[in-house]
Design an enzyme around this catalytic site. Structure first.
Site, short mmCIF file in Angstrom:
data_model
loop_
_atom_site.label_atom_id
_atom_site.label_comp_id
_atom_site.label_asym_id
_atom_site.label_seq_id
_atom_site.Cartn_x
_atom_site.Cartn_y
_atom_site.Cartn_z
CE LYS A 1 -1.89 3.00 1.98
NZ LYS A 1 -1.72 4.44 1.63
N GLY B 1 7.04 5.09 8.33
CA GLY B 1 6.20 6.29 8.34
C GLY B 1 6.25 6.95 9.71
CB SER B 2 4.00 9.42 11.22
OG SER B 2 2.76 8.73 11.11
CD GLU C 1 12.98 3.99 8.96
OE1 GLU C 1 12.82 4.93 9.78
OE2 GLU C 1 13.12 4.15 7.74
CB CYS D 1 13.55 7.79 8.18
SG CYS D 1 12.09 7.43 7.23
CD GLU E 1 10.97 12.15 11.81
OE1 GLU E 1 9.85 11.69 12.06
OE2 GLU E 1 11.86 11.53 11.19
P1 ADP Z 1 3.23 11.06 6.93
O1 ADP Z 1 2.60 11.68 8.14
O2 ADP Z 1 4.66 11.38 6.80
O3 ADP Z 1 2.43 11.24 5.68
P2 ADP Z 1 2.12 8.55 7.59
O4 ADP Z 1 2.65 7.72 8.69
O5 ADP Z 1 0.83 9.26 7.82
O6 ADP Z 1 3.28 9.52 7.19
O7 ADP Z 1 1.94 7.69 6.26
C1 ADP Z 1 2.78 6.63 5.90
C2 ADP Z 1 1.94 5.55 5.28
O8 ADP Z 1 1.01 5.08 6.23
C3 ADP Z 1 1.12 5.99 4.07
O9 ADP Z 1 1.10 4.95 3.10
C4 ADP Z 1 -0.26 6.18 4.66
O10 ADP Z 1 -1.31 6.01 3.71
C5 ADP Z 1 -0.29 5.07 5.68
N1 ADP Z 1 -1.29 5.25 6.74
C6 ADP Z 1 -1.74 6.42 7.26
N2 ADP Z 1 -2.68 6.18 8.20
C7 ADP Z 1 -2.82 4.84 8.30
C8 ADP Z 1 -3.62 3.96 9.11
N3 ADP Z 1 -4.47 4.42 10.00
N4 ADP Z 1 -3.47 2.63 8.94
C9 ADP Z 1 -2.59 2.13 8.04
N5 ADP Z 1 -1.82 2.91 7.25
C10 ADP Z 1 -1.92 4.24 7.37
#
Ligand code: ADP
Length: 487
Positions: A180, A233-234, A255, A289, A386
């Site tokens: 995804k 991601g976050s 990560e 990151c 961050e």
């Molecule tokens: P950023 O804040 O830097 O955009 P995110 O952590 O929000 O980073 O996004 C990283 C990935 O996680 C993206 O592919 C996003 O679609 C996905 N994502 C965001 N929210 C969710 C969630 N609730 N469950 C699973 N994946 C998610």
């Protein structure tokens, strides 16, 4: 709409070797961060599409992909790597349009993706179990087996590199993947799936479902057919992923970024360090990151480092990705607002150096001028949180003990570097710094695909990259055969 000679259709998902309209045929607009225009429509995948992708991945495990030998898996990965390199310009163009990455940096990401394929192609037939001496009458050995279907949720900052390190390693050991990509940038993920298909990867071994995190992402991380989750991601979303995976009791690799320091000691070669000190903060507009957002400097070299870094900042230009300057736009208007919010929190801190947004940068682009703050205290928000933008802080320290205390004094622990001529200090600090990677007299070591990477604390857990990643994508089985003792 086909927007590329690679033949991908971003309004569709890639499932079971075919382009498939998502359930409900819903789409999202993909924005070009260099000028704010709409690039194309992308698929808004739903939980049903994740169901279909997981079913396709399971079918692949029951079919050709599940039967492929390690050598055959390696050969497919090698062919994918070659095809990626053949399409370097097109992939780099897509990434530059989508992420806002200056072209040179986008090309480097394509090369890294190909390198991951090459590395894991070579590694595929080199992972093996062990034999274990045991009681008389037994032969005991271990098997390293794929988990099965692995889920991969990736961010928008380095789509190609993260696909390389996570999907590459998972496929090498025989898993089937459901990927995804981020809603802000998914074109190269789709292009990669198409290229992998053309290279002969069996249908269903890699499925890509674009969509919104809270929809397709949440459905993937909670899916009962997924046996391992990788997420980059976050921190907030990482916690959601781990919580969802816990309901199915499946392992997770997270990560989640960092606040990585570079420590510059009194005996450092400052001129050699300078390009690393700055580049590690502004590469990919700081949306990395492992960005180095904190520069810790011994008091005796503090003024020198600040003024030399400031001079470099003065020469930095932010502009459209296709202009290929030092810094591109941030990925989105939302990200620009977050970073501008942090810069505002700098309040009356000293702005020691600042780059420029080029005069002809489109007004709809998400540009932020690279900014260097000096004289920052270690507990300041800018030194703790961050930022994920082209912002660095310089913090003075008095001695080694204080340097380590400041370096380890955040909730993160991803990367650190030591600039010093003293071998003893290098060795001491390599042990004492809280990080998954420590660099000595460099930063990042060129990003080597061979080097295990991952963090501690809020930076996450599990290791990606290198041979080490293969252990995370396999489960160990112990086989104890009783055949009777010596007669
Ligand atoms: P950023 O804040 O830097 O955009 P995110 O952590 O929000 O980073 O996004 C990283 C990935 O996680 C993206 O592919 C996003 O679609 C996905 N994502 C965001 N929210 C969710 C969630 N609730 N469950 C699973 N994946 C998610």
């Amino acid at each position: 709409m086909t927007i590329t000679p690679l033949g991908i259709d971003p309004a569709q998902c890639f499932i079971g070797g075919d382009w498939i309209v998502p359930m409900g045929a819903d789409t999202l607009d993909l924005i070009n961060p260099s000028d704010g225009s709409t690039l194309c429509a992308i698929a808004r995948g739903q939980a049903e599409d994740i169901d279909r992708a997981v079913a396709a991945a399971e079918a692949a495990l029951d079919g050709d992909w599940g039967r492929a030998t390690a050598v055959e898996r390696g050969r497919v990965l090698a062919r994918i790597g070659a095809l990626v390199l053949e399409n370097i310009e097109e992939l780099a163009r897509l990434e530059a349009l989508d992420v806002g990455k200056p072209l040179t940096q986008a090309r480097a990401d394509v090369i890294a993706l190909a390198r991951y394929m090459e590395f894991y192609a070579g590694a595929a037939d080199k992972l093996h179990g062990a034999t274990i001496p045991y009681l008389d009458g037994y032969t005991v050995y271990t098997l390293r087996e794929p988990h099965g279907v692995t889920g991969h949720i990736i961010p928008w900052n380095y789509p190609m590199q993260i696909i390389g390190r996570s999907v590459g390693a998972a496929l090498a050991v025989g898993n089937s993947c459901v990927l995804k990509p981020a809603e802000e940038a998914c074109l190269t993920a789709l292009a990669f799936a198409e290229l992998a298909h053309r290279a002969g990867l069996p249908a269903g071994a890699l499925n890509v479902v674009p969509g919104i995190g809270a929809e397709a992402g949440a459905a993937l991380s909670a899916h009962q057919g997924v046996q391992h989750m990788s997420f980059t991601g976050s921190v907030g979303v990482g916690k959601l992923i781990q919580t969802a995976a816990a309901q199915n009791v499946v392992p997770v690799t997270l990560e989640l970024g960092g606040k990585s320091p570079q420590l510059v000691f009194d005996d450092a070669d400052v001129d050699a360090a300078l390009p690393f000190l700055v580049n590690a903060g502004i590469q990919n507009a700081g949306q990395t990151c492992s960005a180095s957002s904190r520069i810790l400097v011994h008091r005796s070299r503090y003024d020198e480092v600040v003024s030399k870094m400031a001079a470099r900042y003065g020469a930095l230009r932010a502009g459209p990705a296709m202009d290929d300057l030092e810094v591109g736009p941030l990925v989105s208007a939302r990200q620009r607002e977050i970073v501008e919010g942090f810069i505002a929190k700098g309040g009356d801190l000293e702005v020691a150096g600042q780059g420029q947004i080029v005069a002809d940068a489109p007004t709809g682009g998400s540009y932020v001028a690279p900014t260097l703050f000096a004289g920052v205290t270690p507990d300041h928000t800018l030194a703790q949180d961050e930022i994920f933008g082209p912002v660095q802080v310089v913090i003075p320290f008095e001695d080694e003990a204080q340097a380590v205390q400041i370096a380890n004094g955040t909730a993160f622990g991803l990367v650190a570097s030591v600039w010093s001529d003293s071998g003893a200090r290098q060795m001491r600090l390599a042990k004492r710094l809280r990080a998954g990677q420590v660099f000595i007299n460099n930063y990042g070591a060129g990003g080597g695909v061979e080097l295990p990477f991952g963090g501690t604390g809020l930076s996450g857990h599990g290791r990606e990259k290198g041979f080490e990643a293969l252990y995370g994508f396999t489960a160990l089985k112990t086989v104890a055969a009783y055949h009777g003792g010596t007669e």
